[in-house]
Design an enzyme around this catalytic site. Structure first.
Site, mmCIF file in Angstrom:
data_model
loop_
_atom_site.group_PDB
_atom_site.id
_atom_site.type_symbol
_atom_site.label_atom_id
_atom_site.label_comp_id
_atom_site.label_asym_id
_atom_site.label_seq_id
_atom_site.Cartn_x
_atom_site.Cartn_y
_atom_site.Cartn_z
ATOM 1 N N GLY A 1 4.786 -5.969 -3.890
ATOM 2 C CA GLY A 1 5.442 -5.399 -5.061
ATOM 3 C C GLY A 1 5.543 -3.885 -4.999
ATOM 4 N N CYS A 2 4.470 -3.257 -4.558
ATOM 5 C CA CYS A 2 4.456 -1.789 -4.481
ATOM 6 C C CYS A 2 5.407 -1.297 -3.396
ATOM 7 C CB CYS A 2 3.036 -1.290 -4.251
ATOM 8 S SG CYS A 2 1.942 -1.666 -5.651
ATOM 9 N N THR A 3 5.511 -2.043 -2.324
ATOM 10 C CA THR A 3 6.465 -1.683 -1.265
ATOM 11 C C THR A 3 7.888 -1.800 -1.787
ATOM 12 O OG1 THR A 3 4.935 -2.337 0.471
ATOM 13 C CG2 THR A 3 7.278 -2.276 1.051
ATOM 14 N N ALA B 1 8.539 1.163 -4.163
ATOM 15 C CA ALA B 1 8.656 2.433 -3.428
ATOM 16 C C ALA B 1 9.979 2.503 -2.672
ATOM 17 C CB ALA B 1 7.482 2.597 -2.465
#
Length: 158
Positions: free
Chosen positions: A48-50, A53
Site C-alpha cells: 500500500g505504501c509503495t 508513494a
C-alpha cells in the site's frame, strides 16, 4: 493509548527537522513560502505504501507546477527510506520519524482499526500546509489506492 489529537484547518503545522532518506536534515521551516503536501504512511516497501508513494511520484511534476511540494514521513530509518527511494524511483523527500514524535504531533500516530482489531500505529494521513505554515487540510485514515487522484480533484487540479 487513546485516539490522538487531530489537527484542523487554521492550526499551526507542528514544525520539525528530521533526517531524510539521504541522511540530510529537512526542516518544515525550510519550505515556508511553498505549499507542502506532507503525507504520513506506515512502512516503506509495503504494497500500500509503495502504491501511494508511486502515485505521488507519478503526479509530482503537475503538483509542483501547481505550487505543491511533496514530503513523505514514516517511522522507518533513513537507510530503509534510501532503499525505498532507490527501488521505486521516488523523486521527493522521505523523512524519518523513528521516535514518532512528529507523527504524534500531527495526530497521525495512535490507535486505529486494522482488520477489525484496535492497534497502535501510523494513521495514513495527508496534510496540506500553506505557505505560512498553517494547516489548510488534514485528511486522516486515507486509502493508499486512489488517494492521490482524490486529493488532486479536491485541490482543483483535475
Amino acid at each position: 493509548m487513546t485516539a490522538p489529537a487531530r489537527l484542523s484547518p487554521g492550526d499551526t503545522a507542528p514544525d520539525f527537522t528530521l533526517p531524510t532518506d539521504s541522511g540530510d536534515p529537512l526542516a518544515l521551516a525550510d519550505l515556508r513560502g511553498r505549499t507542502v503536501l506532507l503525507y504520513a504512511y506506515p512502512a516503506a516497501m509495503t504494497p500500500g505504501c509503495t502504491k501511494q508513494a508511486c502515485d505521488f511520484r507519478d503526479s509530482l511534476a503537475s503538483l509542483q507546477a501547481a505550487g505543491y511540494e511533496v514530503v513523505g514521513i514514516s517511522p522507518d530509518k533513513p537507510e530503509k527510506l534510501a532503499r525505498f527511494r532507490e527501488r521505486d524511483g521516488i523523486t521527493f523527500p522521505l523523512v524519518s520519524d523513528t521516535d514518532r514524535a512528529v507523527l504524534t504531533a500531527y495526530g497521525a500516530y495512535g490507535e486505529k482499526q486494522s482488520y477489525g482489531r484496535t492497534v497502535t500505529g501510523v494513521i495514513r494521513s495527508t496534510f496540506v500546509i500553506d505557505a505560512d505554515g498553517r494547516i489548510e487540510r488534514a485528511l486522516y485514515n486515507v486509502r493508499a489506492t486512489g488517494h492521490v487522484a482524490k486529493l488532486r480533484r479536491d485541490l482543483g487540479l483535475d
